[in-house]
Enzyme design. Structure first.
Site, PDB file in Angstrom:
ATOM      1  N   ILE A  21       0.001  -2.719 -16.252  1.00 21.64           N
ATOM      2  CA  ILE A  21      -0.089  -3.888 -15.382  1.00 21.64           C
ATOM      3  C   ILE A  21      -1.323  -4.719 -15.719  1.00 21.64           C
ATOM      4  O   ILE A  21      -1.240  -5.936 -15.893  1.00 21.64           O
ATOM      5  CB  ILE A  21      -0.102  -3.470 -13.895  1.00 21.64           C
ATOM      6  CG1 ILE A  21       1.225  -2.814 -13.530  1.00 21.64           C
ATOM      7  CG2 ILE A  21      -0.367  -4.684 -13.000  1.00 21.64           C
ATOM      8  CD1 ILE A  21       1.266  -2.189 -12.156  1.00 21.64           C
TER       9      ILE A  21
ATOM     10  N   ASP B 103     -12.486  -0.580 -17.922  1.00 23.36           N
ATOM     11  CA  ASP B 103     -11.554   0.534 -18.048  1.00 23.36           C
ATOM     12  C   ASP B 103     -12.178   1.536 -19.002  1.00 23.36           C
ATOM     13  O   ASP B 103     -12.234   1.304 -20.206  1.00 23.36           O
ATOM     14  CB  ASP B 103     -10.188   0.066 -18.579  1.00 23.36           C
ATOM     15  CG  ASP B 103      -9.147   1.174 -18.489  1.00 23.36           C
ATOM     16  OD1 ASP B 103      -9.524   2.360 -18.678  1.00 23.36           O
ATOM     17  OD2 ASP B 103      -7.968   0.876 -18.224  1.00 23.36           O
TER      18      ASP B 103
ATOM     19  N   ALA C 191      -2.912  -2.928  -6.202  1.00 24.94           N
ATOM     20  CA  ALA C 191      -2.783  -1.534  -6.648  1.00 24.94           C
ATOM     21  C   ALA C 191      -2.570  -0.644  -5.421  1.00 24.94           C
ATOM     22  O   ALA C 191      -1.451  -0.571  -4.909  1.00 24.94           O
ATOM     23  CB  ALA C 191      -4.013  -1.122  -7.442  1.00 24.94           C
ATOM     24  N   ARG C 192      -3.636  -0.010  -4.929  1.00 24.24           N
ATOM     25  CA  ARG C 192      -3.531   0.818  -3.740  1.00 24.24           C
ATOM     26  C   ARG C 192      -4.816   0.693  -2.939  1.00 24.24           C
ATOM     27  O   ARG C 192      -5.898   0.550  -3.499  1.00 24.24           O
ATOM     28  CB  ARG C 192      -3.311   2.296  -4.114  1.00 24.24           C
ATOM     29  CG  ARG C 192      -1.928   2.637  -4.643  1.00 24.24           C
ATOM     30  CD  ARG C 192      -0.845   2.513  -3.578  1.00 24.24           C
ATOM     31  NE  ARG C 192       0.472   2.911  -4.064  1.00 24.24           N
ATOM     32  CZ  ARG C 192       1.343   2.090  -4.643  1.00 24.24           C
ATOM     33  NH1 ARG C 192       1.039   0.823  -4.820  1.00 24.24           N
ATOM     34  NH2 ARG C 192       2.522   2.534  -5.032  1.00 24.24           N
TER      35      ARG C 192
ATOM     36  N   ASP D  50      -2.133  -7.048  -1.129  1.00 20.41           N
ATOM     37  CA  ASP D  50      -0.731  -6.641  -1.009  1.00 20.41           C
ATOM     38  C   ASP D  50      -0.632  -5.209  -0.482  1.00 20.41           C
ATOM     39  O   ASP D  50       0.442  -4.756  -0.144  1.00 20.41           O
ATOM     40  CB  ASP D  50      -0.045  -6.770  -2.371  1.00 20.41           C
ATOM     41  CG  ASP D  50       1.456  -6.568  -2.291  1.00 20.41           C
ATOM     42  OD1 ASP D  50       2.082  -7.193  -1.413  1.00 20.41           O
ATOM     43  OD2 ASP D  50       2.011  -5.768  -3.079  1.00 20.41           O
TER      44      ASP D  50
ATOM     45  N   GLU E 143       0.180   1.340   6.165  1.00 16.95           N
ATOM     46  CA  GLU E 143       1.339   0.461   5.997  1.00 16.95           C
ATOM     47  C   GLU E 143       2.499   1.039   6.788  1.00 16.95           C
ATOM     48  O   GLU E 143       2.729   2.240   6.722  1.00 16.95           O
ATOM     49  CB  GLU E 143       1.715   0.355   4.504  1.00 16.95           C
ATOM     50  CG  GLU E 143       0.624  -0.329   3.688  1.00 16.95           C
ATOM     51  CD  GLU E 143       0.964  -0.462   2.200  1.00 16.95           C
ATOM     52  OE1 GLU E 143       2.079  -0.105   1.808  1.00 16.95           O
ATOM     53  OE2 GLU E 143       0.103  -0.916   1.456  1.00 16.95           O
TER      54      GLU E 143
ATOM     55  N   HIS F 243       3.165  -5.455   0.751  1.00 20.70           N
ATOM     56  CA  HIS F 243       3.484  -4.557  -0.362  1.00 20.70           C
ATOM     57  C   HIS F 243       4.713  -5.039  -1.147  1.00 20.70           C
ATOM     58  O   HIS F 243       5.702  -4.332  -1.296  1.00 20.70           O
ATOM     59  CB  HIS F 243       3.704  -3.125   0.144  1.00 20.70           C
ATOM     60  CG  HIS F 243       3.371  -2.099  -0.884  1.00 20.70           C
ATOM     61  ND1 HIS F 243       2.705  -0.933  -0.607  1.00 20.70           N
ATOM     62  CD2 HIS F 243       3.589  -2.071  -2.224  1.00 20.70           C
ATOM     63  CE1 HIS F 243       2.551  -0.227  -1.713  1.00 20.70           C
ATOM     64  NE2 HIS F 243       3.082  -0.910  -2.717  1.00 20.70           N
TER      65      HIS F 243
END
Lengths: 351, 354
Positions: free
Chosen positions: A183, A202, A262-263, A287, A292, A311
């Site tokens: 992604i 990264d 992402a999360r 998002d 949730e 989401h």
């Protein structure tokens, strides 16, 4: 090979599947949009050798009863969320997954969320349609002769141009990409196309892998401090949990925007809320949330400098095509004795 | 030699303003200093003795031009200097300059964001959750969460599942058709191609070879409307383009296609677009410009979920003044050096000079 398909499957690949599998049976989420219950799933798996699933819960109990099962293909990025990988591994069943099936969908959503928040696109659409703020008003410069000038809404200081225009362009700004997987690469590619300067964090990536984007690999502190727009695209791991901490958020420029598709556990949402509320950062597109669905009355809902979506970043009709293409490729590699790239339990390949 | 007097009512940012001050005797007033438009009388007063006038939004009428005999150059920092009486400038032999493409980045980015926002229901779902739909029970402590490997709003309750209700499509692999290939089109096409879209454009003033060299398929108006998944209007208002997009064009569009207008509303026949939307002959629209602004509060567009509307802000980025300030410095220094201007709007003025 008797096959059960509970995933959403792109029919364009049906002929190809028929060269591999026989006795195709379609059921579950892919047909009805509802996950199969445990008992029904156990029954449907009788005699089945190949399972192509998506959201169905393939638990240890289900696997224990699936005597003939030889291969599981889970059409998700995160097969572990639906399949008990440990139990499958114990039975020597390889679990393939569809890596990057939603990379393009998420990348487009992330870039658009940043644009929606920095350009007030979602906010003004909301204000126009559901409030009187922008329509039931008279402006000082739209009187008399000027009534007929339609080339601008109004130059009044209370008009939308002054109140909601004036966001930054992405062009020429610095884009911080956290995570450079399937992604992250797609997001970074788009930022590069927007003529932005890229910083990438990264720890698993080498400089030569980001050269084509003229990007610089940097540590997280540098990225947080220097970026005008930041996108988070990594998995939740012990290493990334809480990685975007209060200290990291405090490093951000007051003019910077951040997007999380992402999360939630990757970021300290308390610290993010404080920074947004106190306008220490310019805005956020979110998002994903700690809980949730978002609990009603949640404080994030009242912030004007955020755009929240429920989401949805991976919710695209085109994903069915992507996931089918990816799993068919992985399946053919496995069946021809090769080493598939997207396998959850490569250790079963030795046996 | 005394510096020429220059009046600036446009937002000119530093360091460019200082650079102009080195060349001219500068007065900054009106919109630039008070964010308020100067009325005609006040403007005429300020322009006494001014040779150069840099304007953005003030109305520069025939009367203003006629009342300021010293005026030798007017530059409007907009992409289309609609607020200046160009004919009056021409008649007086005053070159009218403008700032083409100053907001091309801003508009191009807006189109990308708004287009994806519409097809992925970003603005709409944002509204729905702000309004309380799809939400869960209030929680005392939002961090008191049982760890789940996966996070989904709801997979099994029909009607409570935003993931299904708002499922959109990717722009990747889709076709984007442009009407007009100017500064915005050039900026936008590079972004769209990098995002994996196919791009076609209709522009009778751009040679097909130039489009092809940019990776764009040269197309007729019919092609653009019948084959695109997104049709975007990116041309100026001229006698030729006024009302150019009508019932015939909308009838060519795919029922799944999206119409985008960030240019000007008068290019589009209002009724033809409203009919196409109401009768669901097209899938939706992104509109930043309207036939009347502010949009009347009872306009049916305000009730349409398949339309994304914004109040004429596509070109309103804070970086636009940087772009036009660069152009102003360039033109003022050309003027001071006696060079001919690069961004001349009233080309026919040259006949009337000398």
């Amino acid at each position: 090979m008797k096959t059960l398909i509970t995933a959403r499957f792109d029919k364009r690949y049906l002929d190809e599947l028929k060269t591999i599998a026989t006795e195709l049976h379609f059921d579950g989420y892919g047909v009805h949009g509802v996950k199969m219950k445990k008992e029904a799933l156990i029954k449907a798996l009788e005699g089945v050798e190949l399972l192509i699933s998506e959201f169905e819960d393939i638990t240890r109990e289900v696997l224990d009863k699936a005597d003939s099962l030889k291969i599981i293909v889970c059409c998700r990025n995160e097969a572990f969320a639906s399949v008990d990988i440990k139990a499958a591994t114990e039975k020597g069943i390889p679990v393939l997954y569809s890596g990057g099936r939603n990379a393009i969908a998420v990348a487009e959503h992330a870039i658009a969320l940043l644009m929606c928040v920095s350009k007030n696109i979602a906010l003004t659409d909301h204000l126009l349609k559901y409030t009187d703020e922008l329509t039931s008003c008279s402006y000082s410069d739209k009187q008399g002769e000027r009534r007929n000038i339609i080339s601008e809404w109004s130059m009044d200081p209370r008009a939308p141009f002054a109140l909601y225009g004036g966001g930054p362009e992405m062009y020429g700004k610095t884009f911080g990409q956290i995570g450079f997987g399937s992604i992250g690469r797609e997001v970074a590619k788009r930022a590069y196309a927007l003529d932005m300067n890229l910083l990438i964090y990264d720890p698993y990536v080498k400089q030569e892998e980001v050269e084509h984007l003229e990007a610089k690999l940097v540590d997280l502190e540098t990225l947080m401090r220097e970026s005008d727009f930041i996108s988070i695209n990594c998995n939740v791991t012990p290493e990334t949990r809480g990685m975007i901490s209060r200290e990291m958020i405090d490093l951000m420029k007051p003019t910077a925007y951040l997007v999380n598709t992402a999360r939630a556990p990757i970021m300290d949402y308390d610290a993010l809320y404080d920074a947004l509320k106190e306008k220490r950062i310019a805005g956020a597109g979110l998002d994903v949330f700690p809980v949730e669905p978002i609990p009603s009355g949640d404080r994030f809902l009242s912030l004007k400098n955020t755009v929240l979506t429920p989401h949805l970043a991976g919710s695209s009709r085109d994903i069915i095509g992507h996931q089918t293409e990816i799993i068919m490729e992985q399946l053919k590699i496995l069946l021809s004795g090769g080493k598939p790239r997207f396998i959850c339990n490569p250790q079963v390949m030795k046996t | 030699m005394a510096k020429p007097k220059c009046v600036i009512t446009a937002e000119v940012v530093e360091p460019y303003l200082s650079q102009i001050k080195e060349l001219c005797d500068v007065t900054v007033c009106g919109w630039a200093s008070k964010k308020r438009l100067m009325p005609e009388e006040e403007l005429i007063g300020h322009l006494k003795g001014a040779e150069v006038f840099i304007v953005e939004f003030e109305q520069v009428t025939r009367r203003v031009i006629g009342s300021c005999p010293d005026l030798k150059l007017v530059m409007c920092v907009r992409g289309n200097p609609v607020n200046v009486d160009a004919a009056a400038c021409t008649a007086r032999g005053i070159p009218l300059l403008f700032a083409p493409g100053r907001n091309a980045n801003s508009v191009a980015e807006y189109i990308v964001g708004a287009m994806i926002s519409l097809v992925r229901s970003i603005a709409r779902s944002y509204h729905e959750i702000r309004n309380g739909r799809f939400l869960g029970e209030p929680k005392e402590d939002i961090y008191d969460v049982k760890y789940r490997d996966d996070m989904v709003w709801s997979m099994n309750t029909p009607g409570a599942n935003p993931y299904l209700e708002f499922k959109g499509f990717e722009v990747y692999g889709k076709t984007f058709g442009m009407v007009g290939y100017g500064a915005v089109g050039r900026k936008l096409s590079g972004i769209l191609l990098a995002m994996g879209m196919r791009v076609m454009a209709f522009d009778p003033y751009v040679p097909p070879e130039e489009l092809a060299a940019d990776g764009i398929e040269p197309a007729s108006m019919e092609d653009v409307f019948s084959r695109s998944d997104f049709v975007s209007i990116q041309c100026k208002v001229t006698e030729e383009t006024k009302g150019m997009i009508g019932p015939r064009e909308f009838s060519l569009m795919k029922p799944t296609a999206i119409f985008i207008n960030t240019a000007r509303a008068v290019i589009v026949d209002q009724k033809a677009l409203m009919d196409a939307l109401t009768e669901k002959r097209i899938a939706g629209a992104v509109l930043d410009v309207f036939w009347e602004e502010p949009l009347p509060s009872n306009h049916p567009l305000l009730g349409m979920d398949n339309v994304l509307i914004t109040p004429h802000i596509a070109g309103a980025s804070r970086d636009v003044p940087v772009q036009h300030s660069l152009m102003v410095v360039d033109e003022v220094s050309r003027y001071v050096k006696g060079e001919s201007p690069k961004r001349l709007f009233n080309r026919d003025v040259m006949r009337n000079i000398e």
